[in-house]
Design a protein around this motif. Structure first.
Motif, PDB file in Angstrom:
ATOM      1  N   LEU A 169      47.420  38.433  29.979  1.00  0.00           N
ATOM      2  CA  LEU A 169      46.171  37.733  30.315  1.00  0.00           C
ATOM      3  C   LEU A 169      46.213  37.228  31.756  1.00  0.00           C
ATOM      4  CD1 LEU A 169      43.432  36.374  29.668  1.00  0.00           C
ATOM      5  CD2 LEU A 169      44.713  34.406  28.804  1.00  0.00           C
ATOM      6  N   THR A 170      47.316  36.602  32.121  1.00  0.00           N
ATOM      7  CA  THR A 170      47.415  36.048  33.480  1.00  0.00           C
ATOM      8  C   THR A 170      47.365  37.156  34.529  1.00  0.00           C
ATOM      9  OG1 THR A 170      48.657  34.153  32.653  1.00  0.00           O
ATOM     10  CG2 THR A 170      48.798  34.591  35.010  1.00  0.00           C
ATOM     11  N   LEU A 182      43.804  38.232  34.837  1.00  0.00           N
ATOM     12  CA  LEU A 182      43.022  37.243  35.589  1.00  0.00           C
ATOM     13  C   LEU A 182      43.342  37.335  37.083  1.00  0.00           C
ATOM     14  CD1 LEU A 182      43.263  34.138  33.208  1.00  0.00           C
ATOM     15  CD2 LEU A 182      41.228  35.520  33.693  1.00  0.00           C
ATOM     16  N   ASN A 183      44.599  37.584  37.387  1.00  0.00           N
ATOM     17  CA  ASN A 183      44.996  37.683  38.798  1.00  0.00           C
ATOM     18  C   ASN A 183      44.449  38.946  39.468  1.00  0.00           C
ATOM     19  OD1 ASN A 183      46.352  35.286  38.502  1.00  0.00           O
ATOM     20  ND2 ASN A 183      48.391  36.176  38.386  1.00  0.00           N
ATOM     21  N   SER A 209      40.299  38.146  39.916  1.00  0.00           N
ATOM     22  CA  SER A 209      39.859  37.361  41.082  1.00  0.00           C
ATOM     23  C   SER A 209      40.026  38.144  42.381  1.00  0.00           C
ATOM     24  CB  SER A 209      40.571  36.009  41.140  1.00  0.00           C
ATOM     25  OG  SER A 209      41.962  36.144  41.207  1.00  0.00           O
ATOM     26  N   ARG A 245      37.183  38.893  45.183  1.00  0.00           N
ATOM     27  CA  ARG A 245      37.352  38.753  46.643  1.00  0.00           C
ATOM     28  C   ARG A 245      36.852  40.018  47.344  1.00  0.00           C
ATOM     29  NH1 ARG A 245      41.135  34.677  48.442  1.00  0.00           N
ATOM     30  NH2 ARG A 245      42.099  33.615  46.689  1.00  0.00           N
ATOM     31  N   VAL A 262      40.903  28.972  42.657  1.00  0.00           N
ATOM     32  CA  VAL A 262      41.141  30.286  42.051  1.00  0.00           C
ATOM     33  C   VAL A 262      42.483  30.277  41.309  1.00  0.00           C
ATOM     34  CG1 VAL A 262      41.598  32.727  42.527  1.00  0.00           C
ATOM     35  CG2 VAL A 262      39.727  31.551  43.722  1.00  0.00           C
ATOM     36  N   ASN A 318      43.057  30.715  37.292  1.00  0.00           N
ATOM     37  CA  ASN A 318      43.927  31.815  36.863  1.00  0.00           C
ATOM     38  C   ASN A 318      45.104  31.295  36.048  1.00  0.00           C
ATOM     39  OD1 ASN A 318      42.362  33.783  38.012  1.00  0.00           O
ATOM     40  ND2 ASN A 318      43.667  34.127  39.806  1.00  0.00           N
ATOM     41  N   GLY A 328      44.020  29.911  32.389  1.00  0.00           N
ATOM     42  CA  GLY A 328      43.554  30.859  31.371  1.00  0.00           C
ATOM     43  C   GLY A 328      44.451  30.884  30.143  1.00  0.00           C
ATOM     44  N   LYS A 341      46.967  34.634  43.157  1.00  0.00           N
ATOM     45  CA  LYS A 341      47.896  33.602  42.698  1.00  0.00           C
ATOM     46  C   LYS A 341      47.370  32.924  41.442  1.00  0.00           C
ATOM     47  CE  LYS A 341      49.741  32.284  47.228  1.00  0.00           C
ATOM     48  NZ  LYS A 341      51.011  33.007  47.101  1.00  0.00           N
ATOM     49  N   SER A 342      48.303  32.444  40.618  1.00  0.00           N
ATOM     50  CA  SER A 342      47.939  31.545  39.523  1.00  0.00           C
ATOM     51  C   SER A 342      48.932  30.393  39.562  1.00  0.00           C
ATOM     52  CB  SER A 342      47.981  32.264  38.175  1.00  0.00           C
ATOM     53  OG  SER A 342      49.207  32.914  37.992  1.00  0.00           O
TER      54      SER A 342
END
Lengths: 280, 231
Positions: A182-183, A186-187, A190, A194, B149, B153, B156, B204-205
């Motif tokens: 998931l992470t 998400l990364n 985004s 951009r 952001v 991230n 989540g 980045k998260s």
């Protein structure tokens, strides 16, 4: 990362871990198989996936999402590779620099997704044959000049990026059981946003049209037109979780601002219908 | 310059909840036992005493965490748009005003969605920002947007309800659009450079602990993130 150590620690709290993981030997063998060629970033994903599997959550859904994402990343990566290589398409200087940056990210996404699918014991799907004219293989579709007409190229790029953002967003819920995947998704999501922002800024500057913004206003295509409307339908939403954003709490938030403030998801089927003309 | 946002009276003036308040000390003396003190700290969701404003736990905690960040961003852009830096172009004014509206929309959305679970309006500290300087304003905007952001991230995986995860997803991509635009205004082409996107093409998260310590310098209010989920 010391895999042996993690397994040993896990054994202390869960003596049956090896039953769950088939056997210690099988686990180590499975890791040895791909640890050499696996991108470092994918190792935690692999580990997470292995444990999810061991503790009873299916990786089937997650693999399906990753395969779907891989198709989209292939589409984008090939598109930018071809554009960057096309003579006299992207002007030298900042435009060429930006397209190279985006291309490199999409290529990296393809590799990361392939490695992750492999790590989860899947087989990465093959790259489709693309037709960037949107002609289903005729190479004579509405965008047939996409690699000779710079403005058309930017328009299609914007559509791909905005669609990509919506596609990842629509899949987040399907990855909720696997924190690492998931992470990572998400990364990626985004980064696509951009890209979308920058391509839109390029179009705003070139056309001197202030209605084209880095964000999506209503369901406006940014002057591209009906051919890409499906990528923007639904973006005009001004209600979130049943809360009306226009004029919320006595503010002056307009319908345009309300729609711009939240990007909307697309389902897998919606996205596949959008990209279908680009696949031969 | 420190800006006081609209603080509800009962929270702004409640001496019992103020770390410096004499009344608090008196109040605590009445219950001269640690158990009583612990109970007080544990039961007040708006406790702005030594522990800071408690964000809550589970999904409510994460939504309040997002609400806190949106409050910070909205306050910043409100100040920016109230008196633009010298040399601002019409293009920059239009885009920064749009961003202000987006951040206000996010802030008000969380406020309304959280209802009685919402943390109070926060007091910000913008003393380190020179609002008449383009470099200072855009430099701070870049920090806030990239931080936002990375915060969404990183949050989540901490969210349990898929509907909230989707909402976070709807917002984070807009923050990423802002981040890219602000970066391009500072240095065209830096929208996704290698200071934010790694070799795997990943943004980045960051976990709440990292984000909140970065945000703390811009906040007078102290936040208590002890209830937030960590996995």
């Amino acid at each position: 990362m010391n895999i042996h150590h993690i397994i040993t620690e896990l054994e202390k709290v869960d003596p049956e871990v090896y039953d769950r993981l088939d056997s210690r030997r099988a686990v180590m063998k499975s890791f040895a198989k791909f640890s050499g060629k696996l991108a470092l970033a994918a190792v935690p994903l692999a580990l997470g996936g292995m444990f999810k599997k061991a503790y009873g959550q299916s990786t089937g859904t997650i693999l399906d999402v990753l395969q779907f994402a891989l198709t989209l990343e292939h589409l984008e990566a090939e598109f930018y590779k071809k554009a960057a290589a096309a003579p006299n398409l992207v002007p030298a200087g900042p435009p060429a620099g930006a397209i190279a940056t985006i291309r490199d990210h999409e290529v990296a996404h393809v590799k990361l997704l392939q490695d992750t699918i492999t790590a989860l014991q899947g087989t990465p799907g093959p790259m489709p044959v693309f037709d960037f004219s949107a002609g289903n293989g005729s190479n004579n579709g509405p965008f047939k000049n996409v690699f000779t007409d710079y403005d058309l190229f930017l328009a299609v790029a914007q559509t791909f990026e905005d669609t990509g953002v919506r596609a990842y967003k629509g899949q987040a819920g399907n990855l909720i059981s696997n924190n690492d995947v998931l992470t990572a998704a998400l990364n990626i999501h985004s980064v696509e946003a951009r890209h979308a922002s920058h391509i839109r800024s390029m179009r705003r500057a070139r056309t001197n049209n202030s209605a084209i913004k880095p964000w999506i206003t209503g369901k406006d295509t940014g002057g591209i037109g009906a051919a890409v409307q499906a990528s923007y339908d639904g973006e005009e939403l001004t209600k979130q979780a049943n809360i009306e954003i226009v004029g919320i709490n006595g503010t002056n938030i307009s319908a345009n601002a309300a729609s711009e403030s939240f990007d909307e998801p697309l389902t897998k089927d919606q996205v596949l219908a959008i990209v279908d003309p680009f696949i031969a | 310059m420190a800006h006081e946002l609209i603080v509800p009276k009962e929270q702004g003036d409640n001496a019992m909840l103020s770390p410096k308040g004499m009344q608090r000390r008196k109040f605590l003396t009445l219950f001269a036992g640690t158990a009583a003190v612990a109970a007080i700290a544990g039961c007040s969701k708006d406790d702005s005493g030594d522990g800071g404003i408690y964000l809550g736990k589970d999904d409510i905690g994460i939504l309040n965490y997002a609400y806190a960040l949106e409050q910070l961003e909205a306050a910043f852009y409100t100040q920016v748009a109230m008196s633009f830096y010298s040399g601002v172009t019409a293009n920059e004014q239009a885009l920064l005003t749009d961003i202000r509206d987006h951040e206000i929309a996010h802030r008000e959305f969380f406020k309304k969605a959280l209802g009685t679970n919402a943390i109070p309006a926060l007091e910000v500290n913008f003393s380190s920002i020179n609002f008449s300087s383009r470099d200072s304003v855009l430099g701070t905007a870049k920090v806030f947007e990239d931080l936002g952001v990375s915060a969404y991230n990183g949050a989540g995986m901490l969210i349990k309800d898929p509907q909230y995860l989707l909402l976070a997803g709807k917002i984070v991509s807009v923050e990423a659009r802002h981040a890219a635009l602000v970066r391009d205004l500072i240095n065209n082409g830096s929208f996704a450079d290698n200071t934010v996107v790694d070799m795997n093409g990943l943004d980045k998260s960051n976990p709440p602990s990292v984000v909140l310590s970065a945000a703390a310098g811009f906040l007078k209010s102290k936040l208590n993130a002890s209830g937030l989920p960590t996995s």
